[in-house]
Design a protein around this motif. Structure first.
Motif, PDB file in Angstrom:
ATOM      1  N   VAL A  11      -8.279  10.413 -14.161  1.00 45.48           N
ATOM      2  CA  VAL A  11      -8.288   9.682 -12.891  1.00 45.48           C
ATOM      3  C   VAL A  11      -9.318  10.268 -11.936  1.00 45.48           C
ATOM      4  O   VAL A  11     -10.075   9.538 -11.283  1.00 45.48           O
ATOM      5  N   LEU A  12      -9.376  11.588 -11.852  1.00 42.02           N
ATOM      6  CA  LEU A  12     -10.273  12.237 -10.902  1.00 42.02           C
ATOM      7  C   LEU A  12     -11.743  12.138 -11.317  1.00 42.02           C
ATOM      8  O   LEU A  12     -12.630  12.200 -10.470  1.00 42.02           O
ATOM      9  N   GLU A  13     -11.993  12.001 -12.599  1.00 45.87           N
ATOM     10  CA  GLU A  13     -13.367  11.962 -13.090  1.00 45.87           C
ATOM     11  C   GLU A  13     -13.822  10.525 -13.348  1.00 45.87           C
ATOM     12  O   GLU A  13     -14.143  10.125 -14.456  1.00 45.87           O
ATOM     13  N   GLY A  14     -13.781   9.720 -12.303  1.00 49.48           N
ATOM     14  CA  GLY A  14     -14.293   8.361 -12.386  1.00 49.48           C
ATOM     15  C   GLY A  14     -13.274   7.291 -12.684  1.00 49.48           C
ATOM     16  O   GLY A  14     -13.630   6.109 -12.777  1.00 49.48           O
ATOM     17  N   GLY A  15     -12.024   7.655 -12.847  1.00 47.99           N
ATOM     18  CA  GLY A  15     -10.987   6.669 -13.112  1.00 47.99           C
ATOM     19  C   GLY A  15     -10.320   6.203 -11.828  1.00 47.99           C
ATOM     20  O   GLY A  15     -10.838   6.388 -10.724  1.00 47.99           O
ATOM     21  N   ALA A  16      -9.173   5.585 -11.962  1.00 47.56           N
ATOM     22  CA  ALA A  16      -8.423   5.112 -10.797  1.00 47.56           C
ATOM     23  C   ALA A  16      -6.952   4.983 -11.171  1.00 47.56           C
ATOM     24  O   ALA A  16      -6.604   4.734 -12.332  1.00 47.56           O
ATOM     25  N   LEU A  17      -6.105   5.164 -10.167  1.00 50.45           N
ATOM     26  CA  LEU A  17      -4.672   4.945 -10.313  1.00 50.45           C
ATOM     27  C   LEU A  17      -4.307   3.682  -9.551  1.00 50.45           C
ATOM     28  O   LEU A  17      -4.680   3.522  -8.387  1.00 50.45           O
ATOM     29  N   VAL A  18      -3.569   2.788 -10.222  1.00 46.58           N
ATOM     30  CA  VAL A  18      -3.105   1.559  -9.578  1.00 46.58           C
ATOM     31  C   VAL A  18      -1.580   1.550  -9.599  1.00 46.58           C
ATOM     32  O   VAL A  18      -0.966   1.520 -10.668  1.00 46.58           O
ATOM     33  N   LEU A  19      -0.983   1.609  -8.414  1.00 44.67           N
ATOM     34  CA  LEU A  19       0.463   1.457  -8.264  1.00 44.67           C
ATOM     35  C   LEU A  19       0.722  -0.022  -8.028  1.00 44.67           C
ATOM     36  O   LEU A  19       0.272  -0.587  -7.025  1.00 44.67           O
ATOM     37  N   MET A  20       1.463  -0.649  -8.951  1.00 47.49           N
ATOM     38  CA  MET A  20       1.541  -2.103  -8.964  1.00 47.49           C
ATOM     39  C   MET A  20       2.804  -2.663  -8.315  1.00 47.49           C
ATOM     40  O   MET A  20       3.381  -3.641  -8.754  1.00 47.49           O
ATOM     41  N   GLY A  21       3.240  -2.038  -7.234  1.00 44.54           N
ATOM     42  CA  GLY A  21       4.320  -2.605  -6.459  1.00 44.54           C
ATOM     43  C   GLY A  21       5.699  -2.102  -6.827  1.00 44.54           C
ATOM     44  O   GLY A  21       5.944  -1.592  -7.910  1.00 44.54           O
ATOM     45  N   ASP A  22       6.615  -2.270  -5.871  1.00 44.01           N
ATOM     46  CA  ASP A  22       7.989  -1.776  -5.987  1.00 44.01           C
ATOM     47  C   ASP A  22       8.005  -0.298  -6.352  1.00 44.01           C
ATOM     48  O   ASP A  22       8.799   0.151  -7.183  1.00 44.01           O
ATOM     49  N   VAL A  23       7.109   0.457  -5.719  1.00 37.46           N
ATOM     50  CA  VAL A  23       7.157   1.913  -5.848  1.00 37.46           C
ATOM     51  C   VAL A  23       8.487   2.402  -5.298  1.00 37.46           C
ATOM     52  O   VAL A  23       9.112   3.317  -5.843  1.00 37.46           O
ATOM     53  N   TYR A  24       8.919   1.782  -4.222  1.00 40.58           N
ATOM     54  CA  TYR A  24      10.220   2.072  -3.622  1.00 40.58           C
ATOM     55  C   TYR A  24      11.182   0.915  -3.910  1.00 40.58           C
ATOM     56  O   TYR A  24      10.762  -0.240  -3.992  1.00 40.58           O
ATOM     57  N   ASP A  25      12.456   1.234  -4.019  1.00 42.62           N
ATOM     58  CA  ASP A  25      13.440   0.175  -4.205  1.00 42.62           C
ATOM     59  C   ASP A  25      13.636  -0.612  -2.913  1.00 42.62           C
ATOM     60  O   ASP A  25      14.009  -1.782  -2.941  1.00 42.62           O
ATOM     61  N   GLN A  26      13.400   0.052  -1.784  1.00 42.92           N
ATOM     62  CA  GLN A  26      13.340  -0.607  -0.491  1.00 42.92           C
ATOM     63  C   GLN A  26      12.428   0.242   0.401  1.00 42.92           C
ATOM     64  O   GLN A  26      12.387   1.465   0.269  1.00 42.92           O
ATOM     65  N   PHE A  27      11.668  -0.430   1.260  1.00 42.62           N
ATOM     66  CA  PHE A  27      10.699   0.298   2.071  1.00 42.62           C
ATOM     67  C   PHE A  27      10.509  -0.416   3.391  1.00 42.62           C
ATOM     68  O   PHE A  27      10.206  -1.614   3.417  1.00 42.62           O
ATOM     69  N   ILE A  28      10.697   0.295   4.487  1.00 46.88           N
ATOM     70  CA  ILE A  28      10.359  -0.205   5.812  1.00 46.88           C
ATOM     71  C   ILE A  28       9.810   0.974   6.602  1.00 46.88           C
ATOM     72  O   ILE A  28      10.518   1.959   6.824  1.00 46.88           O
ATOM     73  N   GLU A  29       8.537   0.884   6.936  1.00 46.57           N
ATOM     74  CA  GLU A  29       7.880   1.974   7.659  1.00 46.57           C
ATOM     75  C   GLU A  29       7.874   1.665   9.153  1.00 46.57           C
ATOM     76  O   GLU A  29       7.593   0.540   9.564  1.00 46.57           O
ATOM     77  N   TYR A  30       8.188   2.685   9.951  1.00 49.24           N
ATOM     78  CA  TYR A  30       8.094   2.589  11.396  1.00 49.24           C
ATOM     79  C   TYR A  30       6.852   3.338  11.869  1.00 49.24           C
ATOM     80  O   TYR A  30       6.211   4.040  11.091  1.00 49.24           O
ATOM     81  N   ARG A  31       6.533   3.193  13.122  1.00 54.97           N
ATOM     82  CA  ARG A  31       5.297   3.790  13.627  1.00 54.97           C
ATOM     83  C   ARG A  31       5.255   5.301  13.370  1.00 54.97           C
ATOM     84  O   ARG A  31       4.209   5.846  13.027  1.00 54.97           O
ATOM     85  N   HIS A  32       6.390   5.968  13.547  1.00 56.14           N
ATOM     86  CA  HIS A  32       6.420   7.421  13.387  1.00 56.14           C
ATOM     87  C   HIS A  32       7.391   7.873  12.296  1.00 56.14           C
ATOM     88  O   HIS A  32       7.690   9.063  12.185  1.00 56.14           O
ATOM     89  N   LEU A  33       7.893   6.942  11.504  1.00 52.75           N
ATOM     90  CA  LEU A  33       8.888   7.276  10.485  1.00 52.75           C
ATOM     91  C   LEU A  33       8.543   6.572   9.179  1.00 52.75           C
ATOM     92  O   LEU A  33       8.133   5.416   9.177  1.00 52.75           O
ATOM     93  N   VAL A  34       8.743   7.282   8.062  1.00 54.07           N
ATOM     94  CA  VAL A  34       8.582   6.682   6.736  1.00 54.07           C
ATOM     95  C   VAL A  34       9.779   7.107   5.880  1.00 54.07           C
ATOM     96  O   VAL A  34      10.375   8.153   6.114  1.00 54.07           O
TER      97      VAL A  34
END
Length: 252
Positions: free
Chosen positions: A36-59
């Motif tokens: 990955v570091l030597e010219g590759g890439a990582l793709v996270l294809m969704g639903d990394v979290y079972d539920q996710f809601i980010e606030y301005r100062h909270l994750v």
């Protein structure tokens, strides 16, 4: 090389189950670190979290080990793309501004002479008509802002968690969804110049060659520990087992 990982669903099940899924994901990523570091890439294809809601100062705090690795890789210049899913689209700026991950709803790229189209896959099929109709409303910035303003951090996250558990599934693939998502992929291959179409979402790994290209689905990491790689030889599916990546066709 592209490394594709979908449907980690961190926060699902017990705390021990989430920690096991996260630790295995980190171990798998470390095993592919140089690629990955030597010219590759990582793709996270969704639903990394079972539920996710980010606030301005909270994750959400469900994935400290994974987040730490992503931050380290981003600092070292790795290309990391996070294609949001149906359970984790409500970001503010943490992943992009503080970690250095690219957030998107879908991603098109060319690698090793192949044109790739990558998305989570939700809201695209007849079996999920309601989801498709609600998606523009639920993902609208105004709706997300009203939600955050109306519910403080713990209450807002608790409601998201309750909704995910009350109306979610046990993670087992729905065969109708699996078939319809594959059909959508096949149609996109036939109607566009994409050589590979990759979706997650349905929790069923797939590697289907057609005259128009290849449909790829990395499968359900939380339940099955499957993932995908795309390199100069083409797409391939693997399962992380006993601390190593084993080709899925070898296990079959």
């Amino acid at each position: 090389m592209l490394l594709l990982l979908s449907d980690l669903h961190l926060g699902r099940g017990s705390r021990d189950e989430t920690r096991a899924a996260e630790r295995d994901a980190v171990a798998m990523l470390r095993a592919h670190e140089s690629a990955v570091l030597e010219g590759g890439a990582l793709v996270l294809m969704g639903d990394v979290y079972d539920q996710f809601i980010e606030y301005r100062h909270l994750v959400p705090k469900s994935a400290p080990r994974l987040v730490g690795l992503l931050a380290e890789w981003a600092d070292r210049g790795a290309e990391i793309v996070y294609v949001v899913g149906n359970r984790d689209p409500w970001h503010v700026g943490f992943f992009e501004d503080d970690i250095g991950v690219r957030l998107t709803t879908d991603w098109e790229t060319c690698r090793d002479g192949r044109t790739l189209y990558i998305a989570h896959g939700d809201g695209r099929i007849p079996a999920e008509r309601l989801s498709h109709r609600l998606q523009p409303i639920l993902r609208a910035p105004l709706m997300a802002r009203l939600y955050r303003m109306g519910l403080p951090g713990d209450a807002g996250y608790a409601l998201a968690r309750w909704t995910a558990r009350a109306f979610g599934t046990d993670g087992a693939p729905d065969l109708e969804v699996v078939a319809e998502l594959a059909q959508v992929a096949h149609e996109r291959l036939a109607q566009t110049d994409a050589d590979v179409v990759a979706f997650g979402h349905c929790h069923a790994p797939a590697l289907e060659a057609t005259p128009d290209g290849t449909y790829l689905n990395p499968g359900y990491w939380f339940g099955d520990r499957t993932f995908a790689r795309i390199d100069i030889d083409g797409p391939a599916l693997f399962r992380w087992t006993d601390g190593a990546a084993t080709p899925l066709d070898a296990l079959a």
